[in-house]
Design a protein around this motif. Structure first.
Motif, PDB file in Angstrom:
ATOM      1  N   MET A   1       0.929  -1.328  -0.170  1.00 29.80           N
ATOM      2  CA  MET A   1      -0.285  -0.027  -0.153  1.00 29.80           C
ATOM      3  C   MET A   1       1.146   0.932   0.006  1.00 29.80           C
ATOM      4  SD  MET A   1      -2.896   0.695   0.167  1.00 29.80           S
ATOM      5  CE  MET A   1      -3.513   2.850   0.288  1.00 29.80           C
ATOM      6  N   LEU A   2       1.327   1.104   0.772  1.00 30.33           N
ATOM      7  CA  LEU A   2       2.728   2.839   1.208  1.00 30.33           C
ATOM      8  C   LEU A   2       3.122   2.609  -0.528  1.00 30.33           C
ATOM      9  CD1 LEU A   2       3.255   4.559   2.945  1.00 30.33           C
ATOM     10  CD2 LEU A   2       5.337   3.993   3.615  1.00 30.33           C
ATOM     11  N   ARG A   3       4.223   1.298  -0.592  1.00 28.91           N
ATOM     12  CA  ARG A   3       4.355   1.332  -2.036  1.00 28.91           C
ATOM     13  C   ARG A   3       3.839   2.192  -3.290  1.00 28.91           C
ATOM     14  NH1 ARG A   3       8.955  -1.066  -1.041  1.00 28.91           N
ATOM     15  NH2 ARG A   3       9.399  -3.090   0.274  1.00 28.91           N
ATOM     16  N   ARG A   4       2.359   1.717  -2.924  1.00 26.23           N
ATOM     17  CA  ARG A   4       1.237   2.035  -4.088  1.00 26.23           C
ATOM     18  C   ARG A   4       1.322   3.881  -3.519  1.00 26.23           C
ATOM     19  NH1 ARG A   4      -3.230  -1.339  -3.973  1.00 26.23           N
ATOM     20  NH2 ARG A   4      -3.050  -1.108  -2.092  1.00 26.23           N
ATOM     21  N   THR A   5       1.328   4.199  -2.607  1.00 23.85           N
ATOM     22  CA  THR A   5       1.236   5.376  -1.908  1.00 23.85           C
ATOM     23  C   THR A   5       2.460   6.161  -2.553  1.00 23.85           C
ATOM     24  OG1 THR A   5       0.219   4.833  -0.167  1.00 23.85           O
ATOM     25  CG2 THR A   5       1.099   7.572  -0.331  1.00 23.85           C
ATOM     26  N   ALA A   6       3.309   5.776  -2.988  1.00 23.71           N
ATOM     27  CA  ALA A   6       4.766   6.142  -2.893  1.00 23.71           C
ATOM     28  C   ALA A   6       4.588   6.620  -4.769  1.00 23.71           C
ATOM     29  CB  ALA A   6       5.887   5.245  -3.091  1.00 23.71           C
ATOM     30  N   ARG A   7       4.426   5.157  -5.335  1.00 22.15           N
ATOM     31  CA  ARG A   7       4.147   5.957  -6.885  1.00 22.15           C
ATOM     32  C   ARG A   7       2.885   6.823  -7.157  1.00 22.15           C
ATOM     33  NH1 ARG A   7       4.340   1.131  -8.227  1.00 22.15           N
ATOM     34  NH2 ARG A   7       2.520   0.023  -6.966  1.00 22.15           N
ATOM     35  N   ARG A   8       1.882   7.201  -6.467  1.00 20.33           N
ATOM     36  CA  ARG A   8       0.753   7.904  -6.829  1.00 20.33           C
ATOM     37  C   ARG A   8       1.167   9.423  -6.565  1.00 20.33           C
ATOM     38  NH1 ARG A   8      -4.012   5.890  -2.590  1.00 20.33           N
ATOM     39  NH2 ARG A   8      -3.967   8.077  -2.720  1.00 20.33           N
ATOM     40  N   VAL A   9       2.233   9.131  -5.443  1.00 13.13           N
ATOM     41  CA  VAL A   9       3.116  10.715  -5.194  1.00 13.13           C
ATOM     42  C   VAL A   9       3.362  11.231  -6.536  1.00 13.13           C
ATOM     43  CG1 VAL A   9       3.986  12.102  -4.130  1.00 13.13           C
ATOM     44  CG2 VAL A   9       2.207  10.918  -2.852  1.00 13.13           C
ATOM     45  N   ARG A  10       4.108   9.577  -6.207  1.00 11.34           N
ATOM     46  CA  ARG A  10       5.203  10.495  -7.760  1.00 11.34           C
ATOM     47  C   ARG A  10       4.483  11.084  -9.235  1.00 11.34           C
ATOM     48  NH1 ARG A  10       8.482   6.522  -5.899  1.00 11.34           N
ATOM     49  NH2 ARG A  10       7.064   4.363  -7.328  1.00 11.34           N
ATOM     50  N   GLU A  11       3.429  10.707  -9.543  1.00 13.08           N
ATOM     51  CA  GLU A  11       2.377  10.819 -10.720  1.00 13.08           C
ATOM     52  C   GLU A  11       1.743  12.065 -10.373  1.00 13.08           C
ATOM     53  OE1 GLU A  11       0.259   6.973 -11.186  1.00 13.08           O
ATOM     54  OE2 GLU A  11       2.217   5.651 -11.750  1.00 13.08           O
ATOM     55  N   GLY A  12       2.312  12.593  -8.792  1.00 11.71           N
ATOM     56  CA  GLY A  12       1.012  14.120  -8.156  1.00 11.71           C
ATOM     57  C   GLY A  12      -0.255  13.901  -7.924  1.00 11.71           C
ATOM     58  N   ASP A  13      -0.565  12.429  -6.973  1.00 13.95           N
ATOM     59  CA  ASP A  13      -1.376  12.034  -6.778  1.00 13.95           C
ATOM     60  C   ASP A  13      -1.643  12.329  -5.087  1.00 13.95           C
ATOM     61  OD1 ASP A  13      -2.844  11.171  -9.060  1.00 13.95           O
ATOM     62  OD2 ASP A  13      -2.992   9.521  -8.860  1.00 13.95           O
ATOM     63  N   ASP A  14      -3.249  12.466  -4.624  1.00 13.30           N
ATOM     64  CA  ASP A  14      -2.840  12.880  -3.074  1.00 13.30           C
ATOM     65  C   ASP A  14      -2.431  11.562  -2.717  1.00 13.30           C
ATOM     66  OD1 ASP A  14      -3.051  13.408  -0.797  1.00 13.30           O
ATOM     67  OD2 ASP A  14      -5.028  14.446  -1.405  1.00 13.30           O
ATOM     68  N   PRO A  15      -1.991  11.222  -1.486  1.00 16.34           N
ATOM     69  CA  PRO A  15      -1.432   9.978  -0.881  1.00 16.34           C
ATOM     70  C   PRO A  15      -2.354   9.548  -0.204  1.00 16.34           C
ATOM     71  CG  PRO A  15      -0.197  11.948  -0.181  1.00 16.34           C
ATOM     72  CD  PRO A  15      -1.242  12.160  -1.150  1.00 16.34           C
ATOM     73  N   LEU A  16      -3.493  10.603   0.736  1.00 13.35           N
ATOM     74  CA  LEU A  16      -4.882  10.343   1.079  1.00 13.35           C
ATOM     75  C   LEU A  16      -5.943  10.176   0.380  1.00 13.35           C
ATOM     76  CD1 LEU A  16      -4.565  11.812   4.665  1.00 13.35           C
ATOM     77  CD2 LEU A  16      -4.092  10.364   4.099  1.00 13.35           C
ATOM     78  N   ASP A  17      -6.658   8.830   0.070  1.00 13.05           N
ATOM     79  CA  ASP A  17      -8.284   9.033  -0.496  1.00 13.05           C
ATOM     80  C   ASP A  17      -9.053  10.280   0.486  1.00 13.05           C
ATOM     81  OD1 ASP A  17      -9.003   7.766   1.649  1.00 13.05           O
ATOM     82  OD2 ASP A  17      -8.262   5.324  -0.306  1.00 13.05           O
ATOM     83  N   ALA A  18     -10.117  10.725  -0.790  1.00 13.31           N
ATOM     84  CA  ALA A  18     -11.200  11.257  -0.098  1.00 13.31           C
ATOM     85  C   ALA A  18     -11.170  10.541   1.782  1.00 13.31           C
ATOM     86  CB  ALA A  18     -11.752  11.418  -0.420  1.00 13.31           C
ATOM     87  N   ALA A  19     -11.886   9.752   1.613  1.00 12.33           N
ATOM     88  CA  ALA A  19     -12.464   8.635   2.564  1.00 12.33           C
ATOM     89  C   ALA A  19     -11.317   9.098   3.762  1.00 12.33           C
ATOM     90  CB  ALA A  19     -12.689   7.314   2.088  1.00 12.33           C
ATOM     91  N   GLN A  20      -9.457   8.502   3.572  1.00 11.69           N
ATOM     92  CA  GLN A  20      -9.248   8.845   4.283  1.00 11.69           C
ATOM     93  C   GLN A  20      -9.380   9.930   5.009  1.00 11.69           C
ATOM     94  OE1 GLN A  20      -5.632   7.121   2.155  1.00 11.69           O
ATOM     95  NE2 GLN A  20      -6.226   5.098   3.896  1.00 11.69           N
ATOM     96  N   GLU A  21      -9.260  10.847   3.806  1.00 11.01           N
ATOM     97  CA  GLU A  21      -8.942  12.463   4.760  1.00 11.01           C
ATOM     98  C   GLU A  21     -10.038  13.056   5.534  1.00 11.01           C
ATOM     99  OE1 GLU A  21      -9.396  17.237   2.645  1.00 11.01           O
ATOM    100  OE2 GLU A  21      -8.268  15.156   1.280  1.00 11.01           O
ATOM    101  N   ARG A  22     -11.329  12.217   5.143  1.00 12.33           N
ATOM    102  CA  ARG A  22     -12.157  12.686   5.507  1.00 12.33           C
ATOM    103  C   ARG A  22     -12.406  12.563   6.728  1.00 12.33           C
ATOM    104  NH1 ARG A  22     -15.546  11.148   0.735  1.00 12.33           N
ATOM    105  NH2 ARG A  22     -15.669  10.002   1.548  1.00 12.33           N
ATOM    106  N   ARG A  23     -12.105  11.426   7.163  1.00  5.53           N
ATOM    107  CA  ARG A  23     -11.753  10.634   8.659  1.00  5.53           C
ATOM    108  C   ARG A  23     -10.758  11.174   9.662  1.00  5.53           C
ATOM    109  NH1 ARG A  23     -10.499   4.608  10.083  1.00  5.53           N
ATOM    110  NH2 ARG A  23     -11.472   3.751  12.194  1.00  5.53           N
ATOM    111  N   VAL A  24      -9.669  11.719   9.086  1.00  5.39           N
ATOM    112  CA  VAL A  24      -8.516  12.129   9.511  1.00  5.39           C
ATOM    113  C   VAL A  24      -9.500  13.801  10.374  1.00  5.39           C
ATOM    114  CG1 VAL A  24      -6.569  14.108   8.774  1.00  5.39           C
ATOM    115  CG2 VAL A  24      -7.415  11.541   8.311  1.00  5.39           C
TER     116      VAL A  24
ATOM    117  N   ALA B   1       6.595   7.016   3.274  1.00  2.00           N
ATOM    118  CA  ALA B   1       7.085   6.846   1.669  1.00  2.00           C
ATOM    119  C   ALA B   1       8.567   6.901   1.681  1.00  2.00           C
ATOM    120  CB  ALA B   1       5.979   6.977   0.871  1.00  2.00           C
ATOM    121  N   ALA B   2       8.935   8.035   1.599  1.00  2.00           N
ATOM    122  CA  ALA B   2      10.395   8.780   1.271  1.00  2.00           C
ATOM    123  C   ALA B   2      11.687   7.861   2.197  1.00  2.00           C
ATOM    124  CB  ALA B   2      11.173  10.068   1.299  1.00  2.00           C
ATOM    125  N   LYS B   3      11.465   7.339   3.681  1.00  2.00           N
ATOM    126  CA  LYS B   3      12.356   6.924   3.963  1.00  2.00           C
ATOM    127  C   LYS B   3      12.184   5.607   4.002  1.00  2.00           C
ATOM    128  CE  LYS B   3      11.181   9.184   8.053  1.00  2.00           C
ATOM    129  NZ  LYS B   3      11.258   8.949   9.352  1.00  2.00           N
TER     130      LYS B   3
END
Length: 173
Positions: free
Chosen positions: A1-24, A53-55
């Protein structure tokens, strides 16, 4: 999941999806962070996720639970730094943003619960918010906070009892 998150970040996507952001946002608001500071809290959670992800750190088992705990810790830090200068009015405004039903009875109950949460010790408020407002199971809370499940249960029991006593004392319930 974190690798997928890191890949999404490199592609310019937000690392938190909408549901996670609402929960936060909900955890921050229920933790007492005022509406004006919610975007900073969300950004702090994003930053922590990006730093992980960077570490190249091992991905958390449940990113959503991990994000809720980071948000809860941010809320506790905010309280310590501000020494609880912000009062119930801002908390109620934050709760209304979460589209809770309104009405006189609900407002009185919301105010009483917010005041009761304010009066709980930080550790009790943290487990209460994570369990009942972020809807995390006891096992996840214990794992994310690095404490035994029994400690989580004890803090929950004490917090619920104190909150119940407060609501009965104020004759709200």
């Amino acid at each position: 999941m974190l690798r997928r998150t890191a890949r999404r970040v490199r592609e310019g996507d937000d690392p938190l999806d909408a549901a996670q952001e609402r929960r936060v946002r909900a955890v921050l608001a229920l933790g007492g962070v005022p509406q004006a500071d919610l975007p900073d809290g969300v950004q702090q959670v994003r930053l922590r996720l990006l730093e992980r992800a960077a570490k190249g750190d091992e991905a958390p088992r449940d990113v959503s639970a991990w994000a809720a705990v980071v948000a809860s810790n941010f809320a506790m830090d905010w309280h310590r730094a501000k020494r609880r200068q912000e009062r119930v009015g801002e908390r109620l405004a934050s709760l209304r943003q979460l589209e809770h039903p309104s009405g006189e009875d609900t407002s009185v109950l919301s105010m009483a619960v917010a005041q009761g949460l304010d009066e709980l010790p930080d550790q009790q408020r943290q487990v209460l918010v994570l369990r009942f407002f972020a809807d995390l199971p006891v096992r996840s809370i214990a794992h994310e906070l690095g404490i035994p499940e029994g400690t989580v249960k004890s803090r929950l029991h004490t917090a619920v009892r104190a909150l119940r006593d407060r609501l009965h004392e104020d004759e709200v319930v």
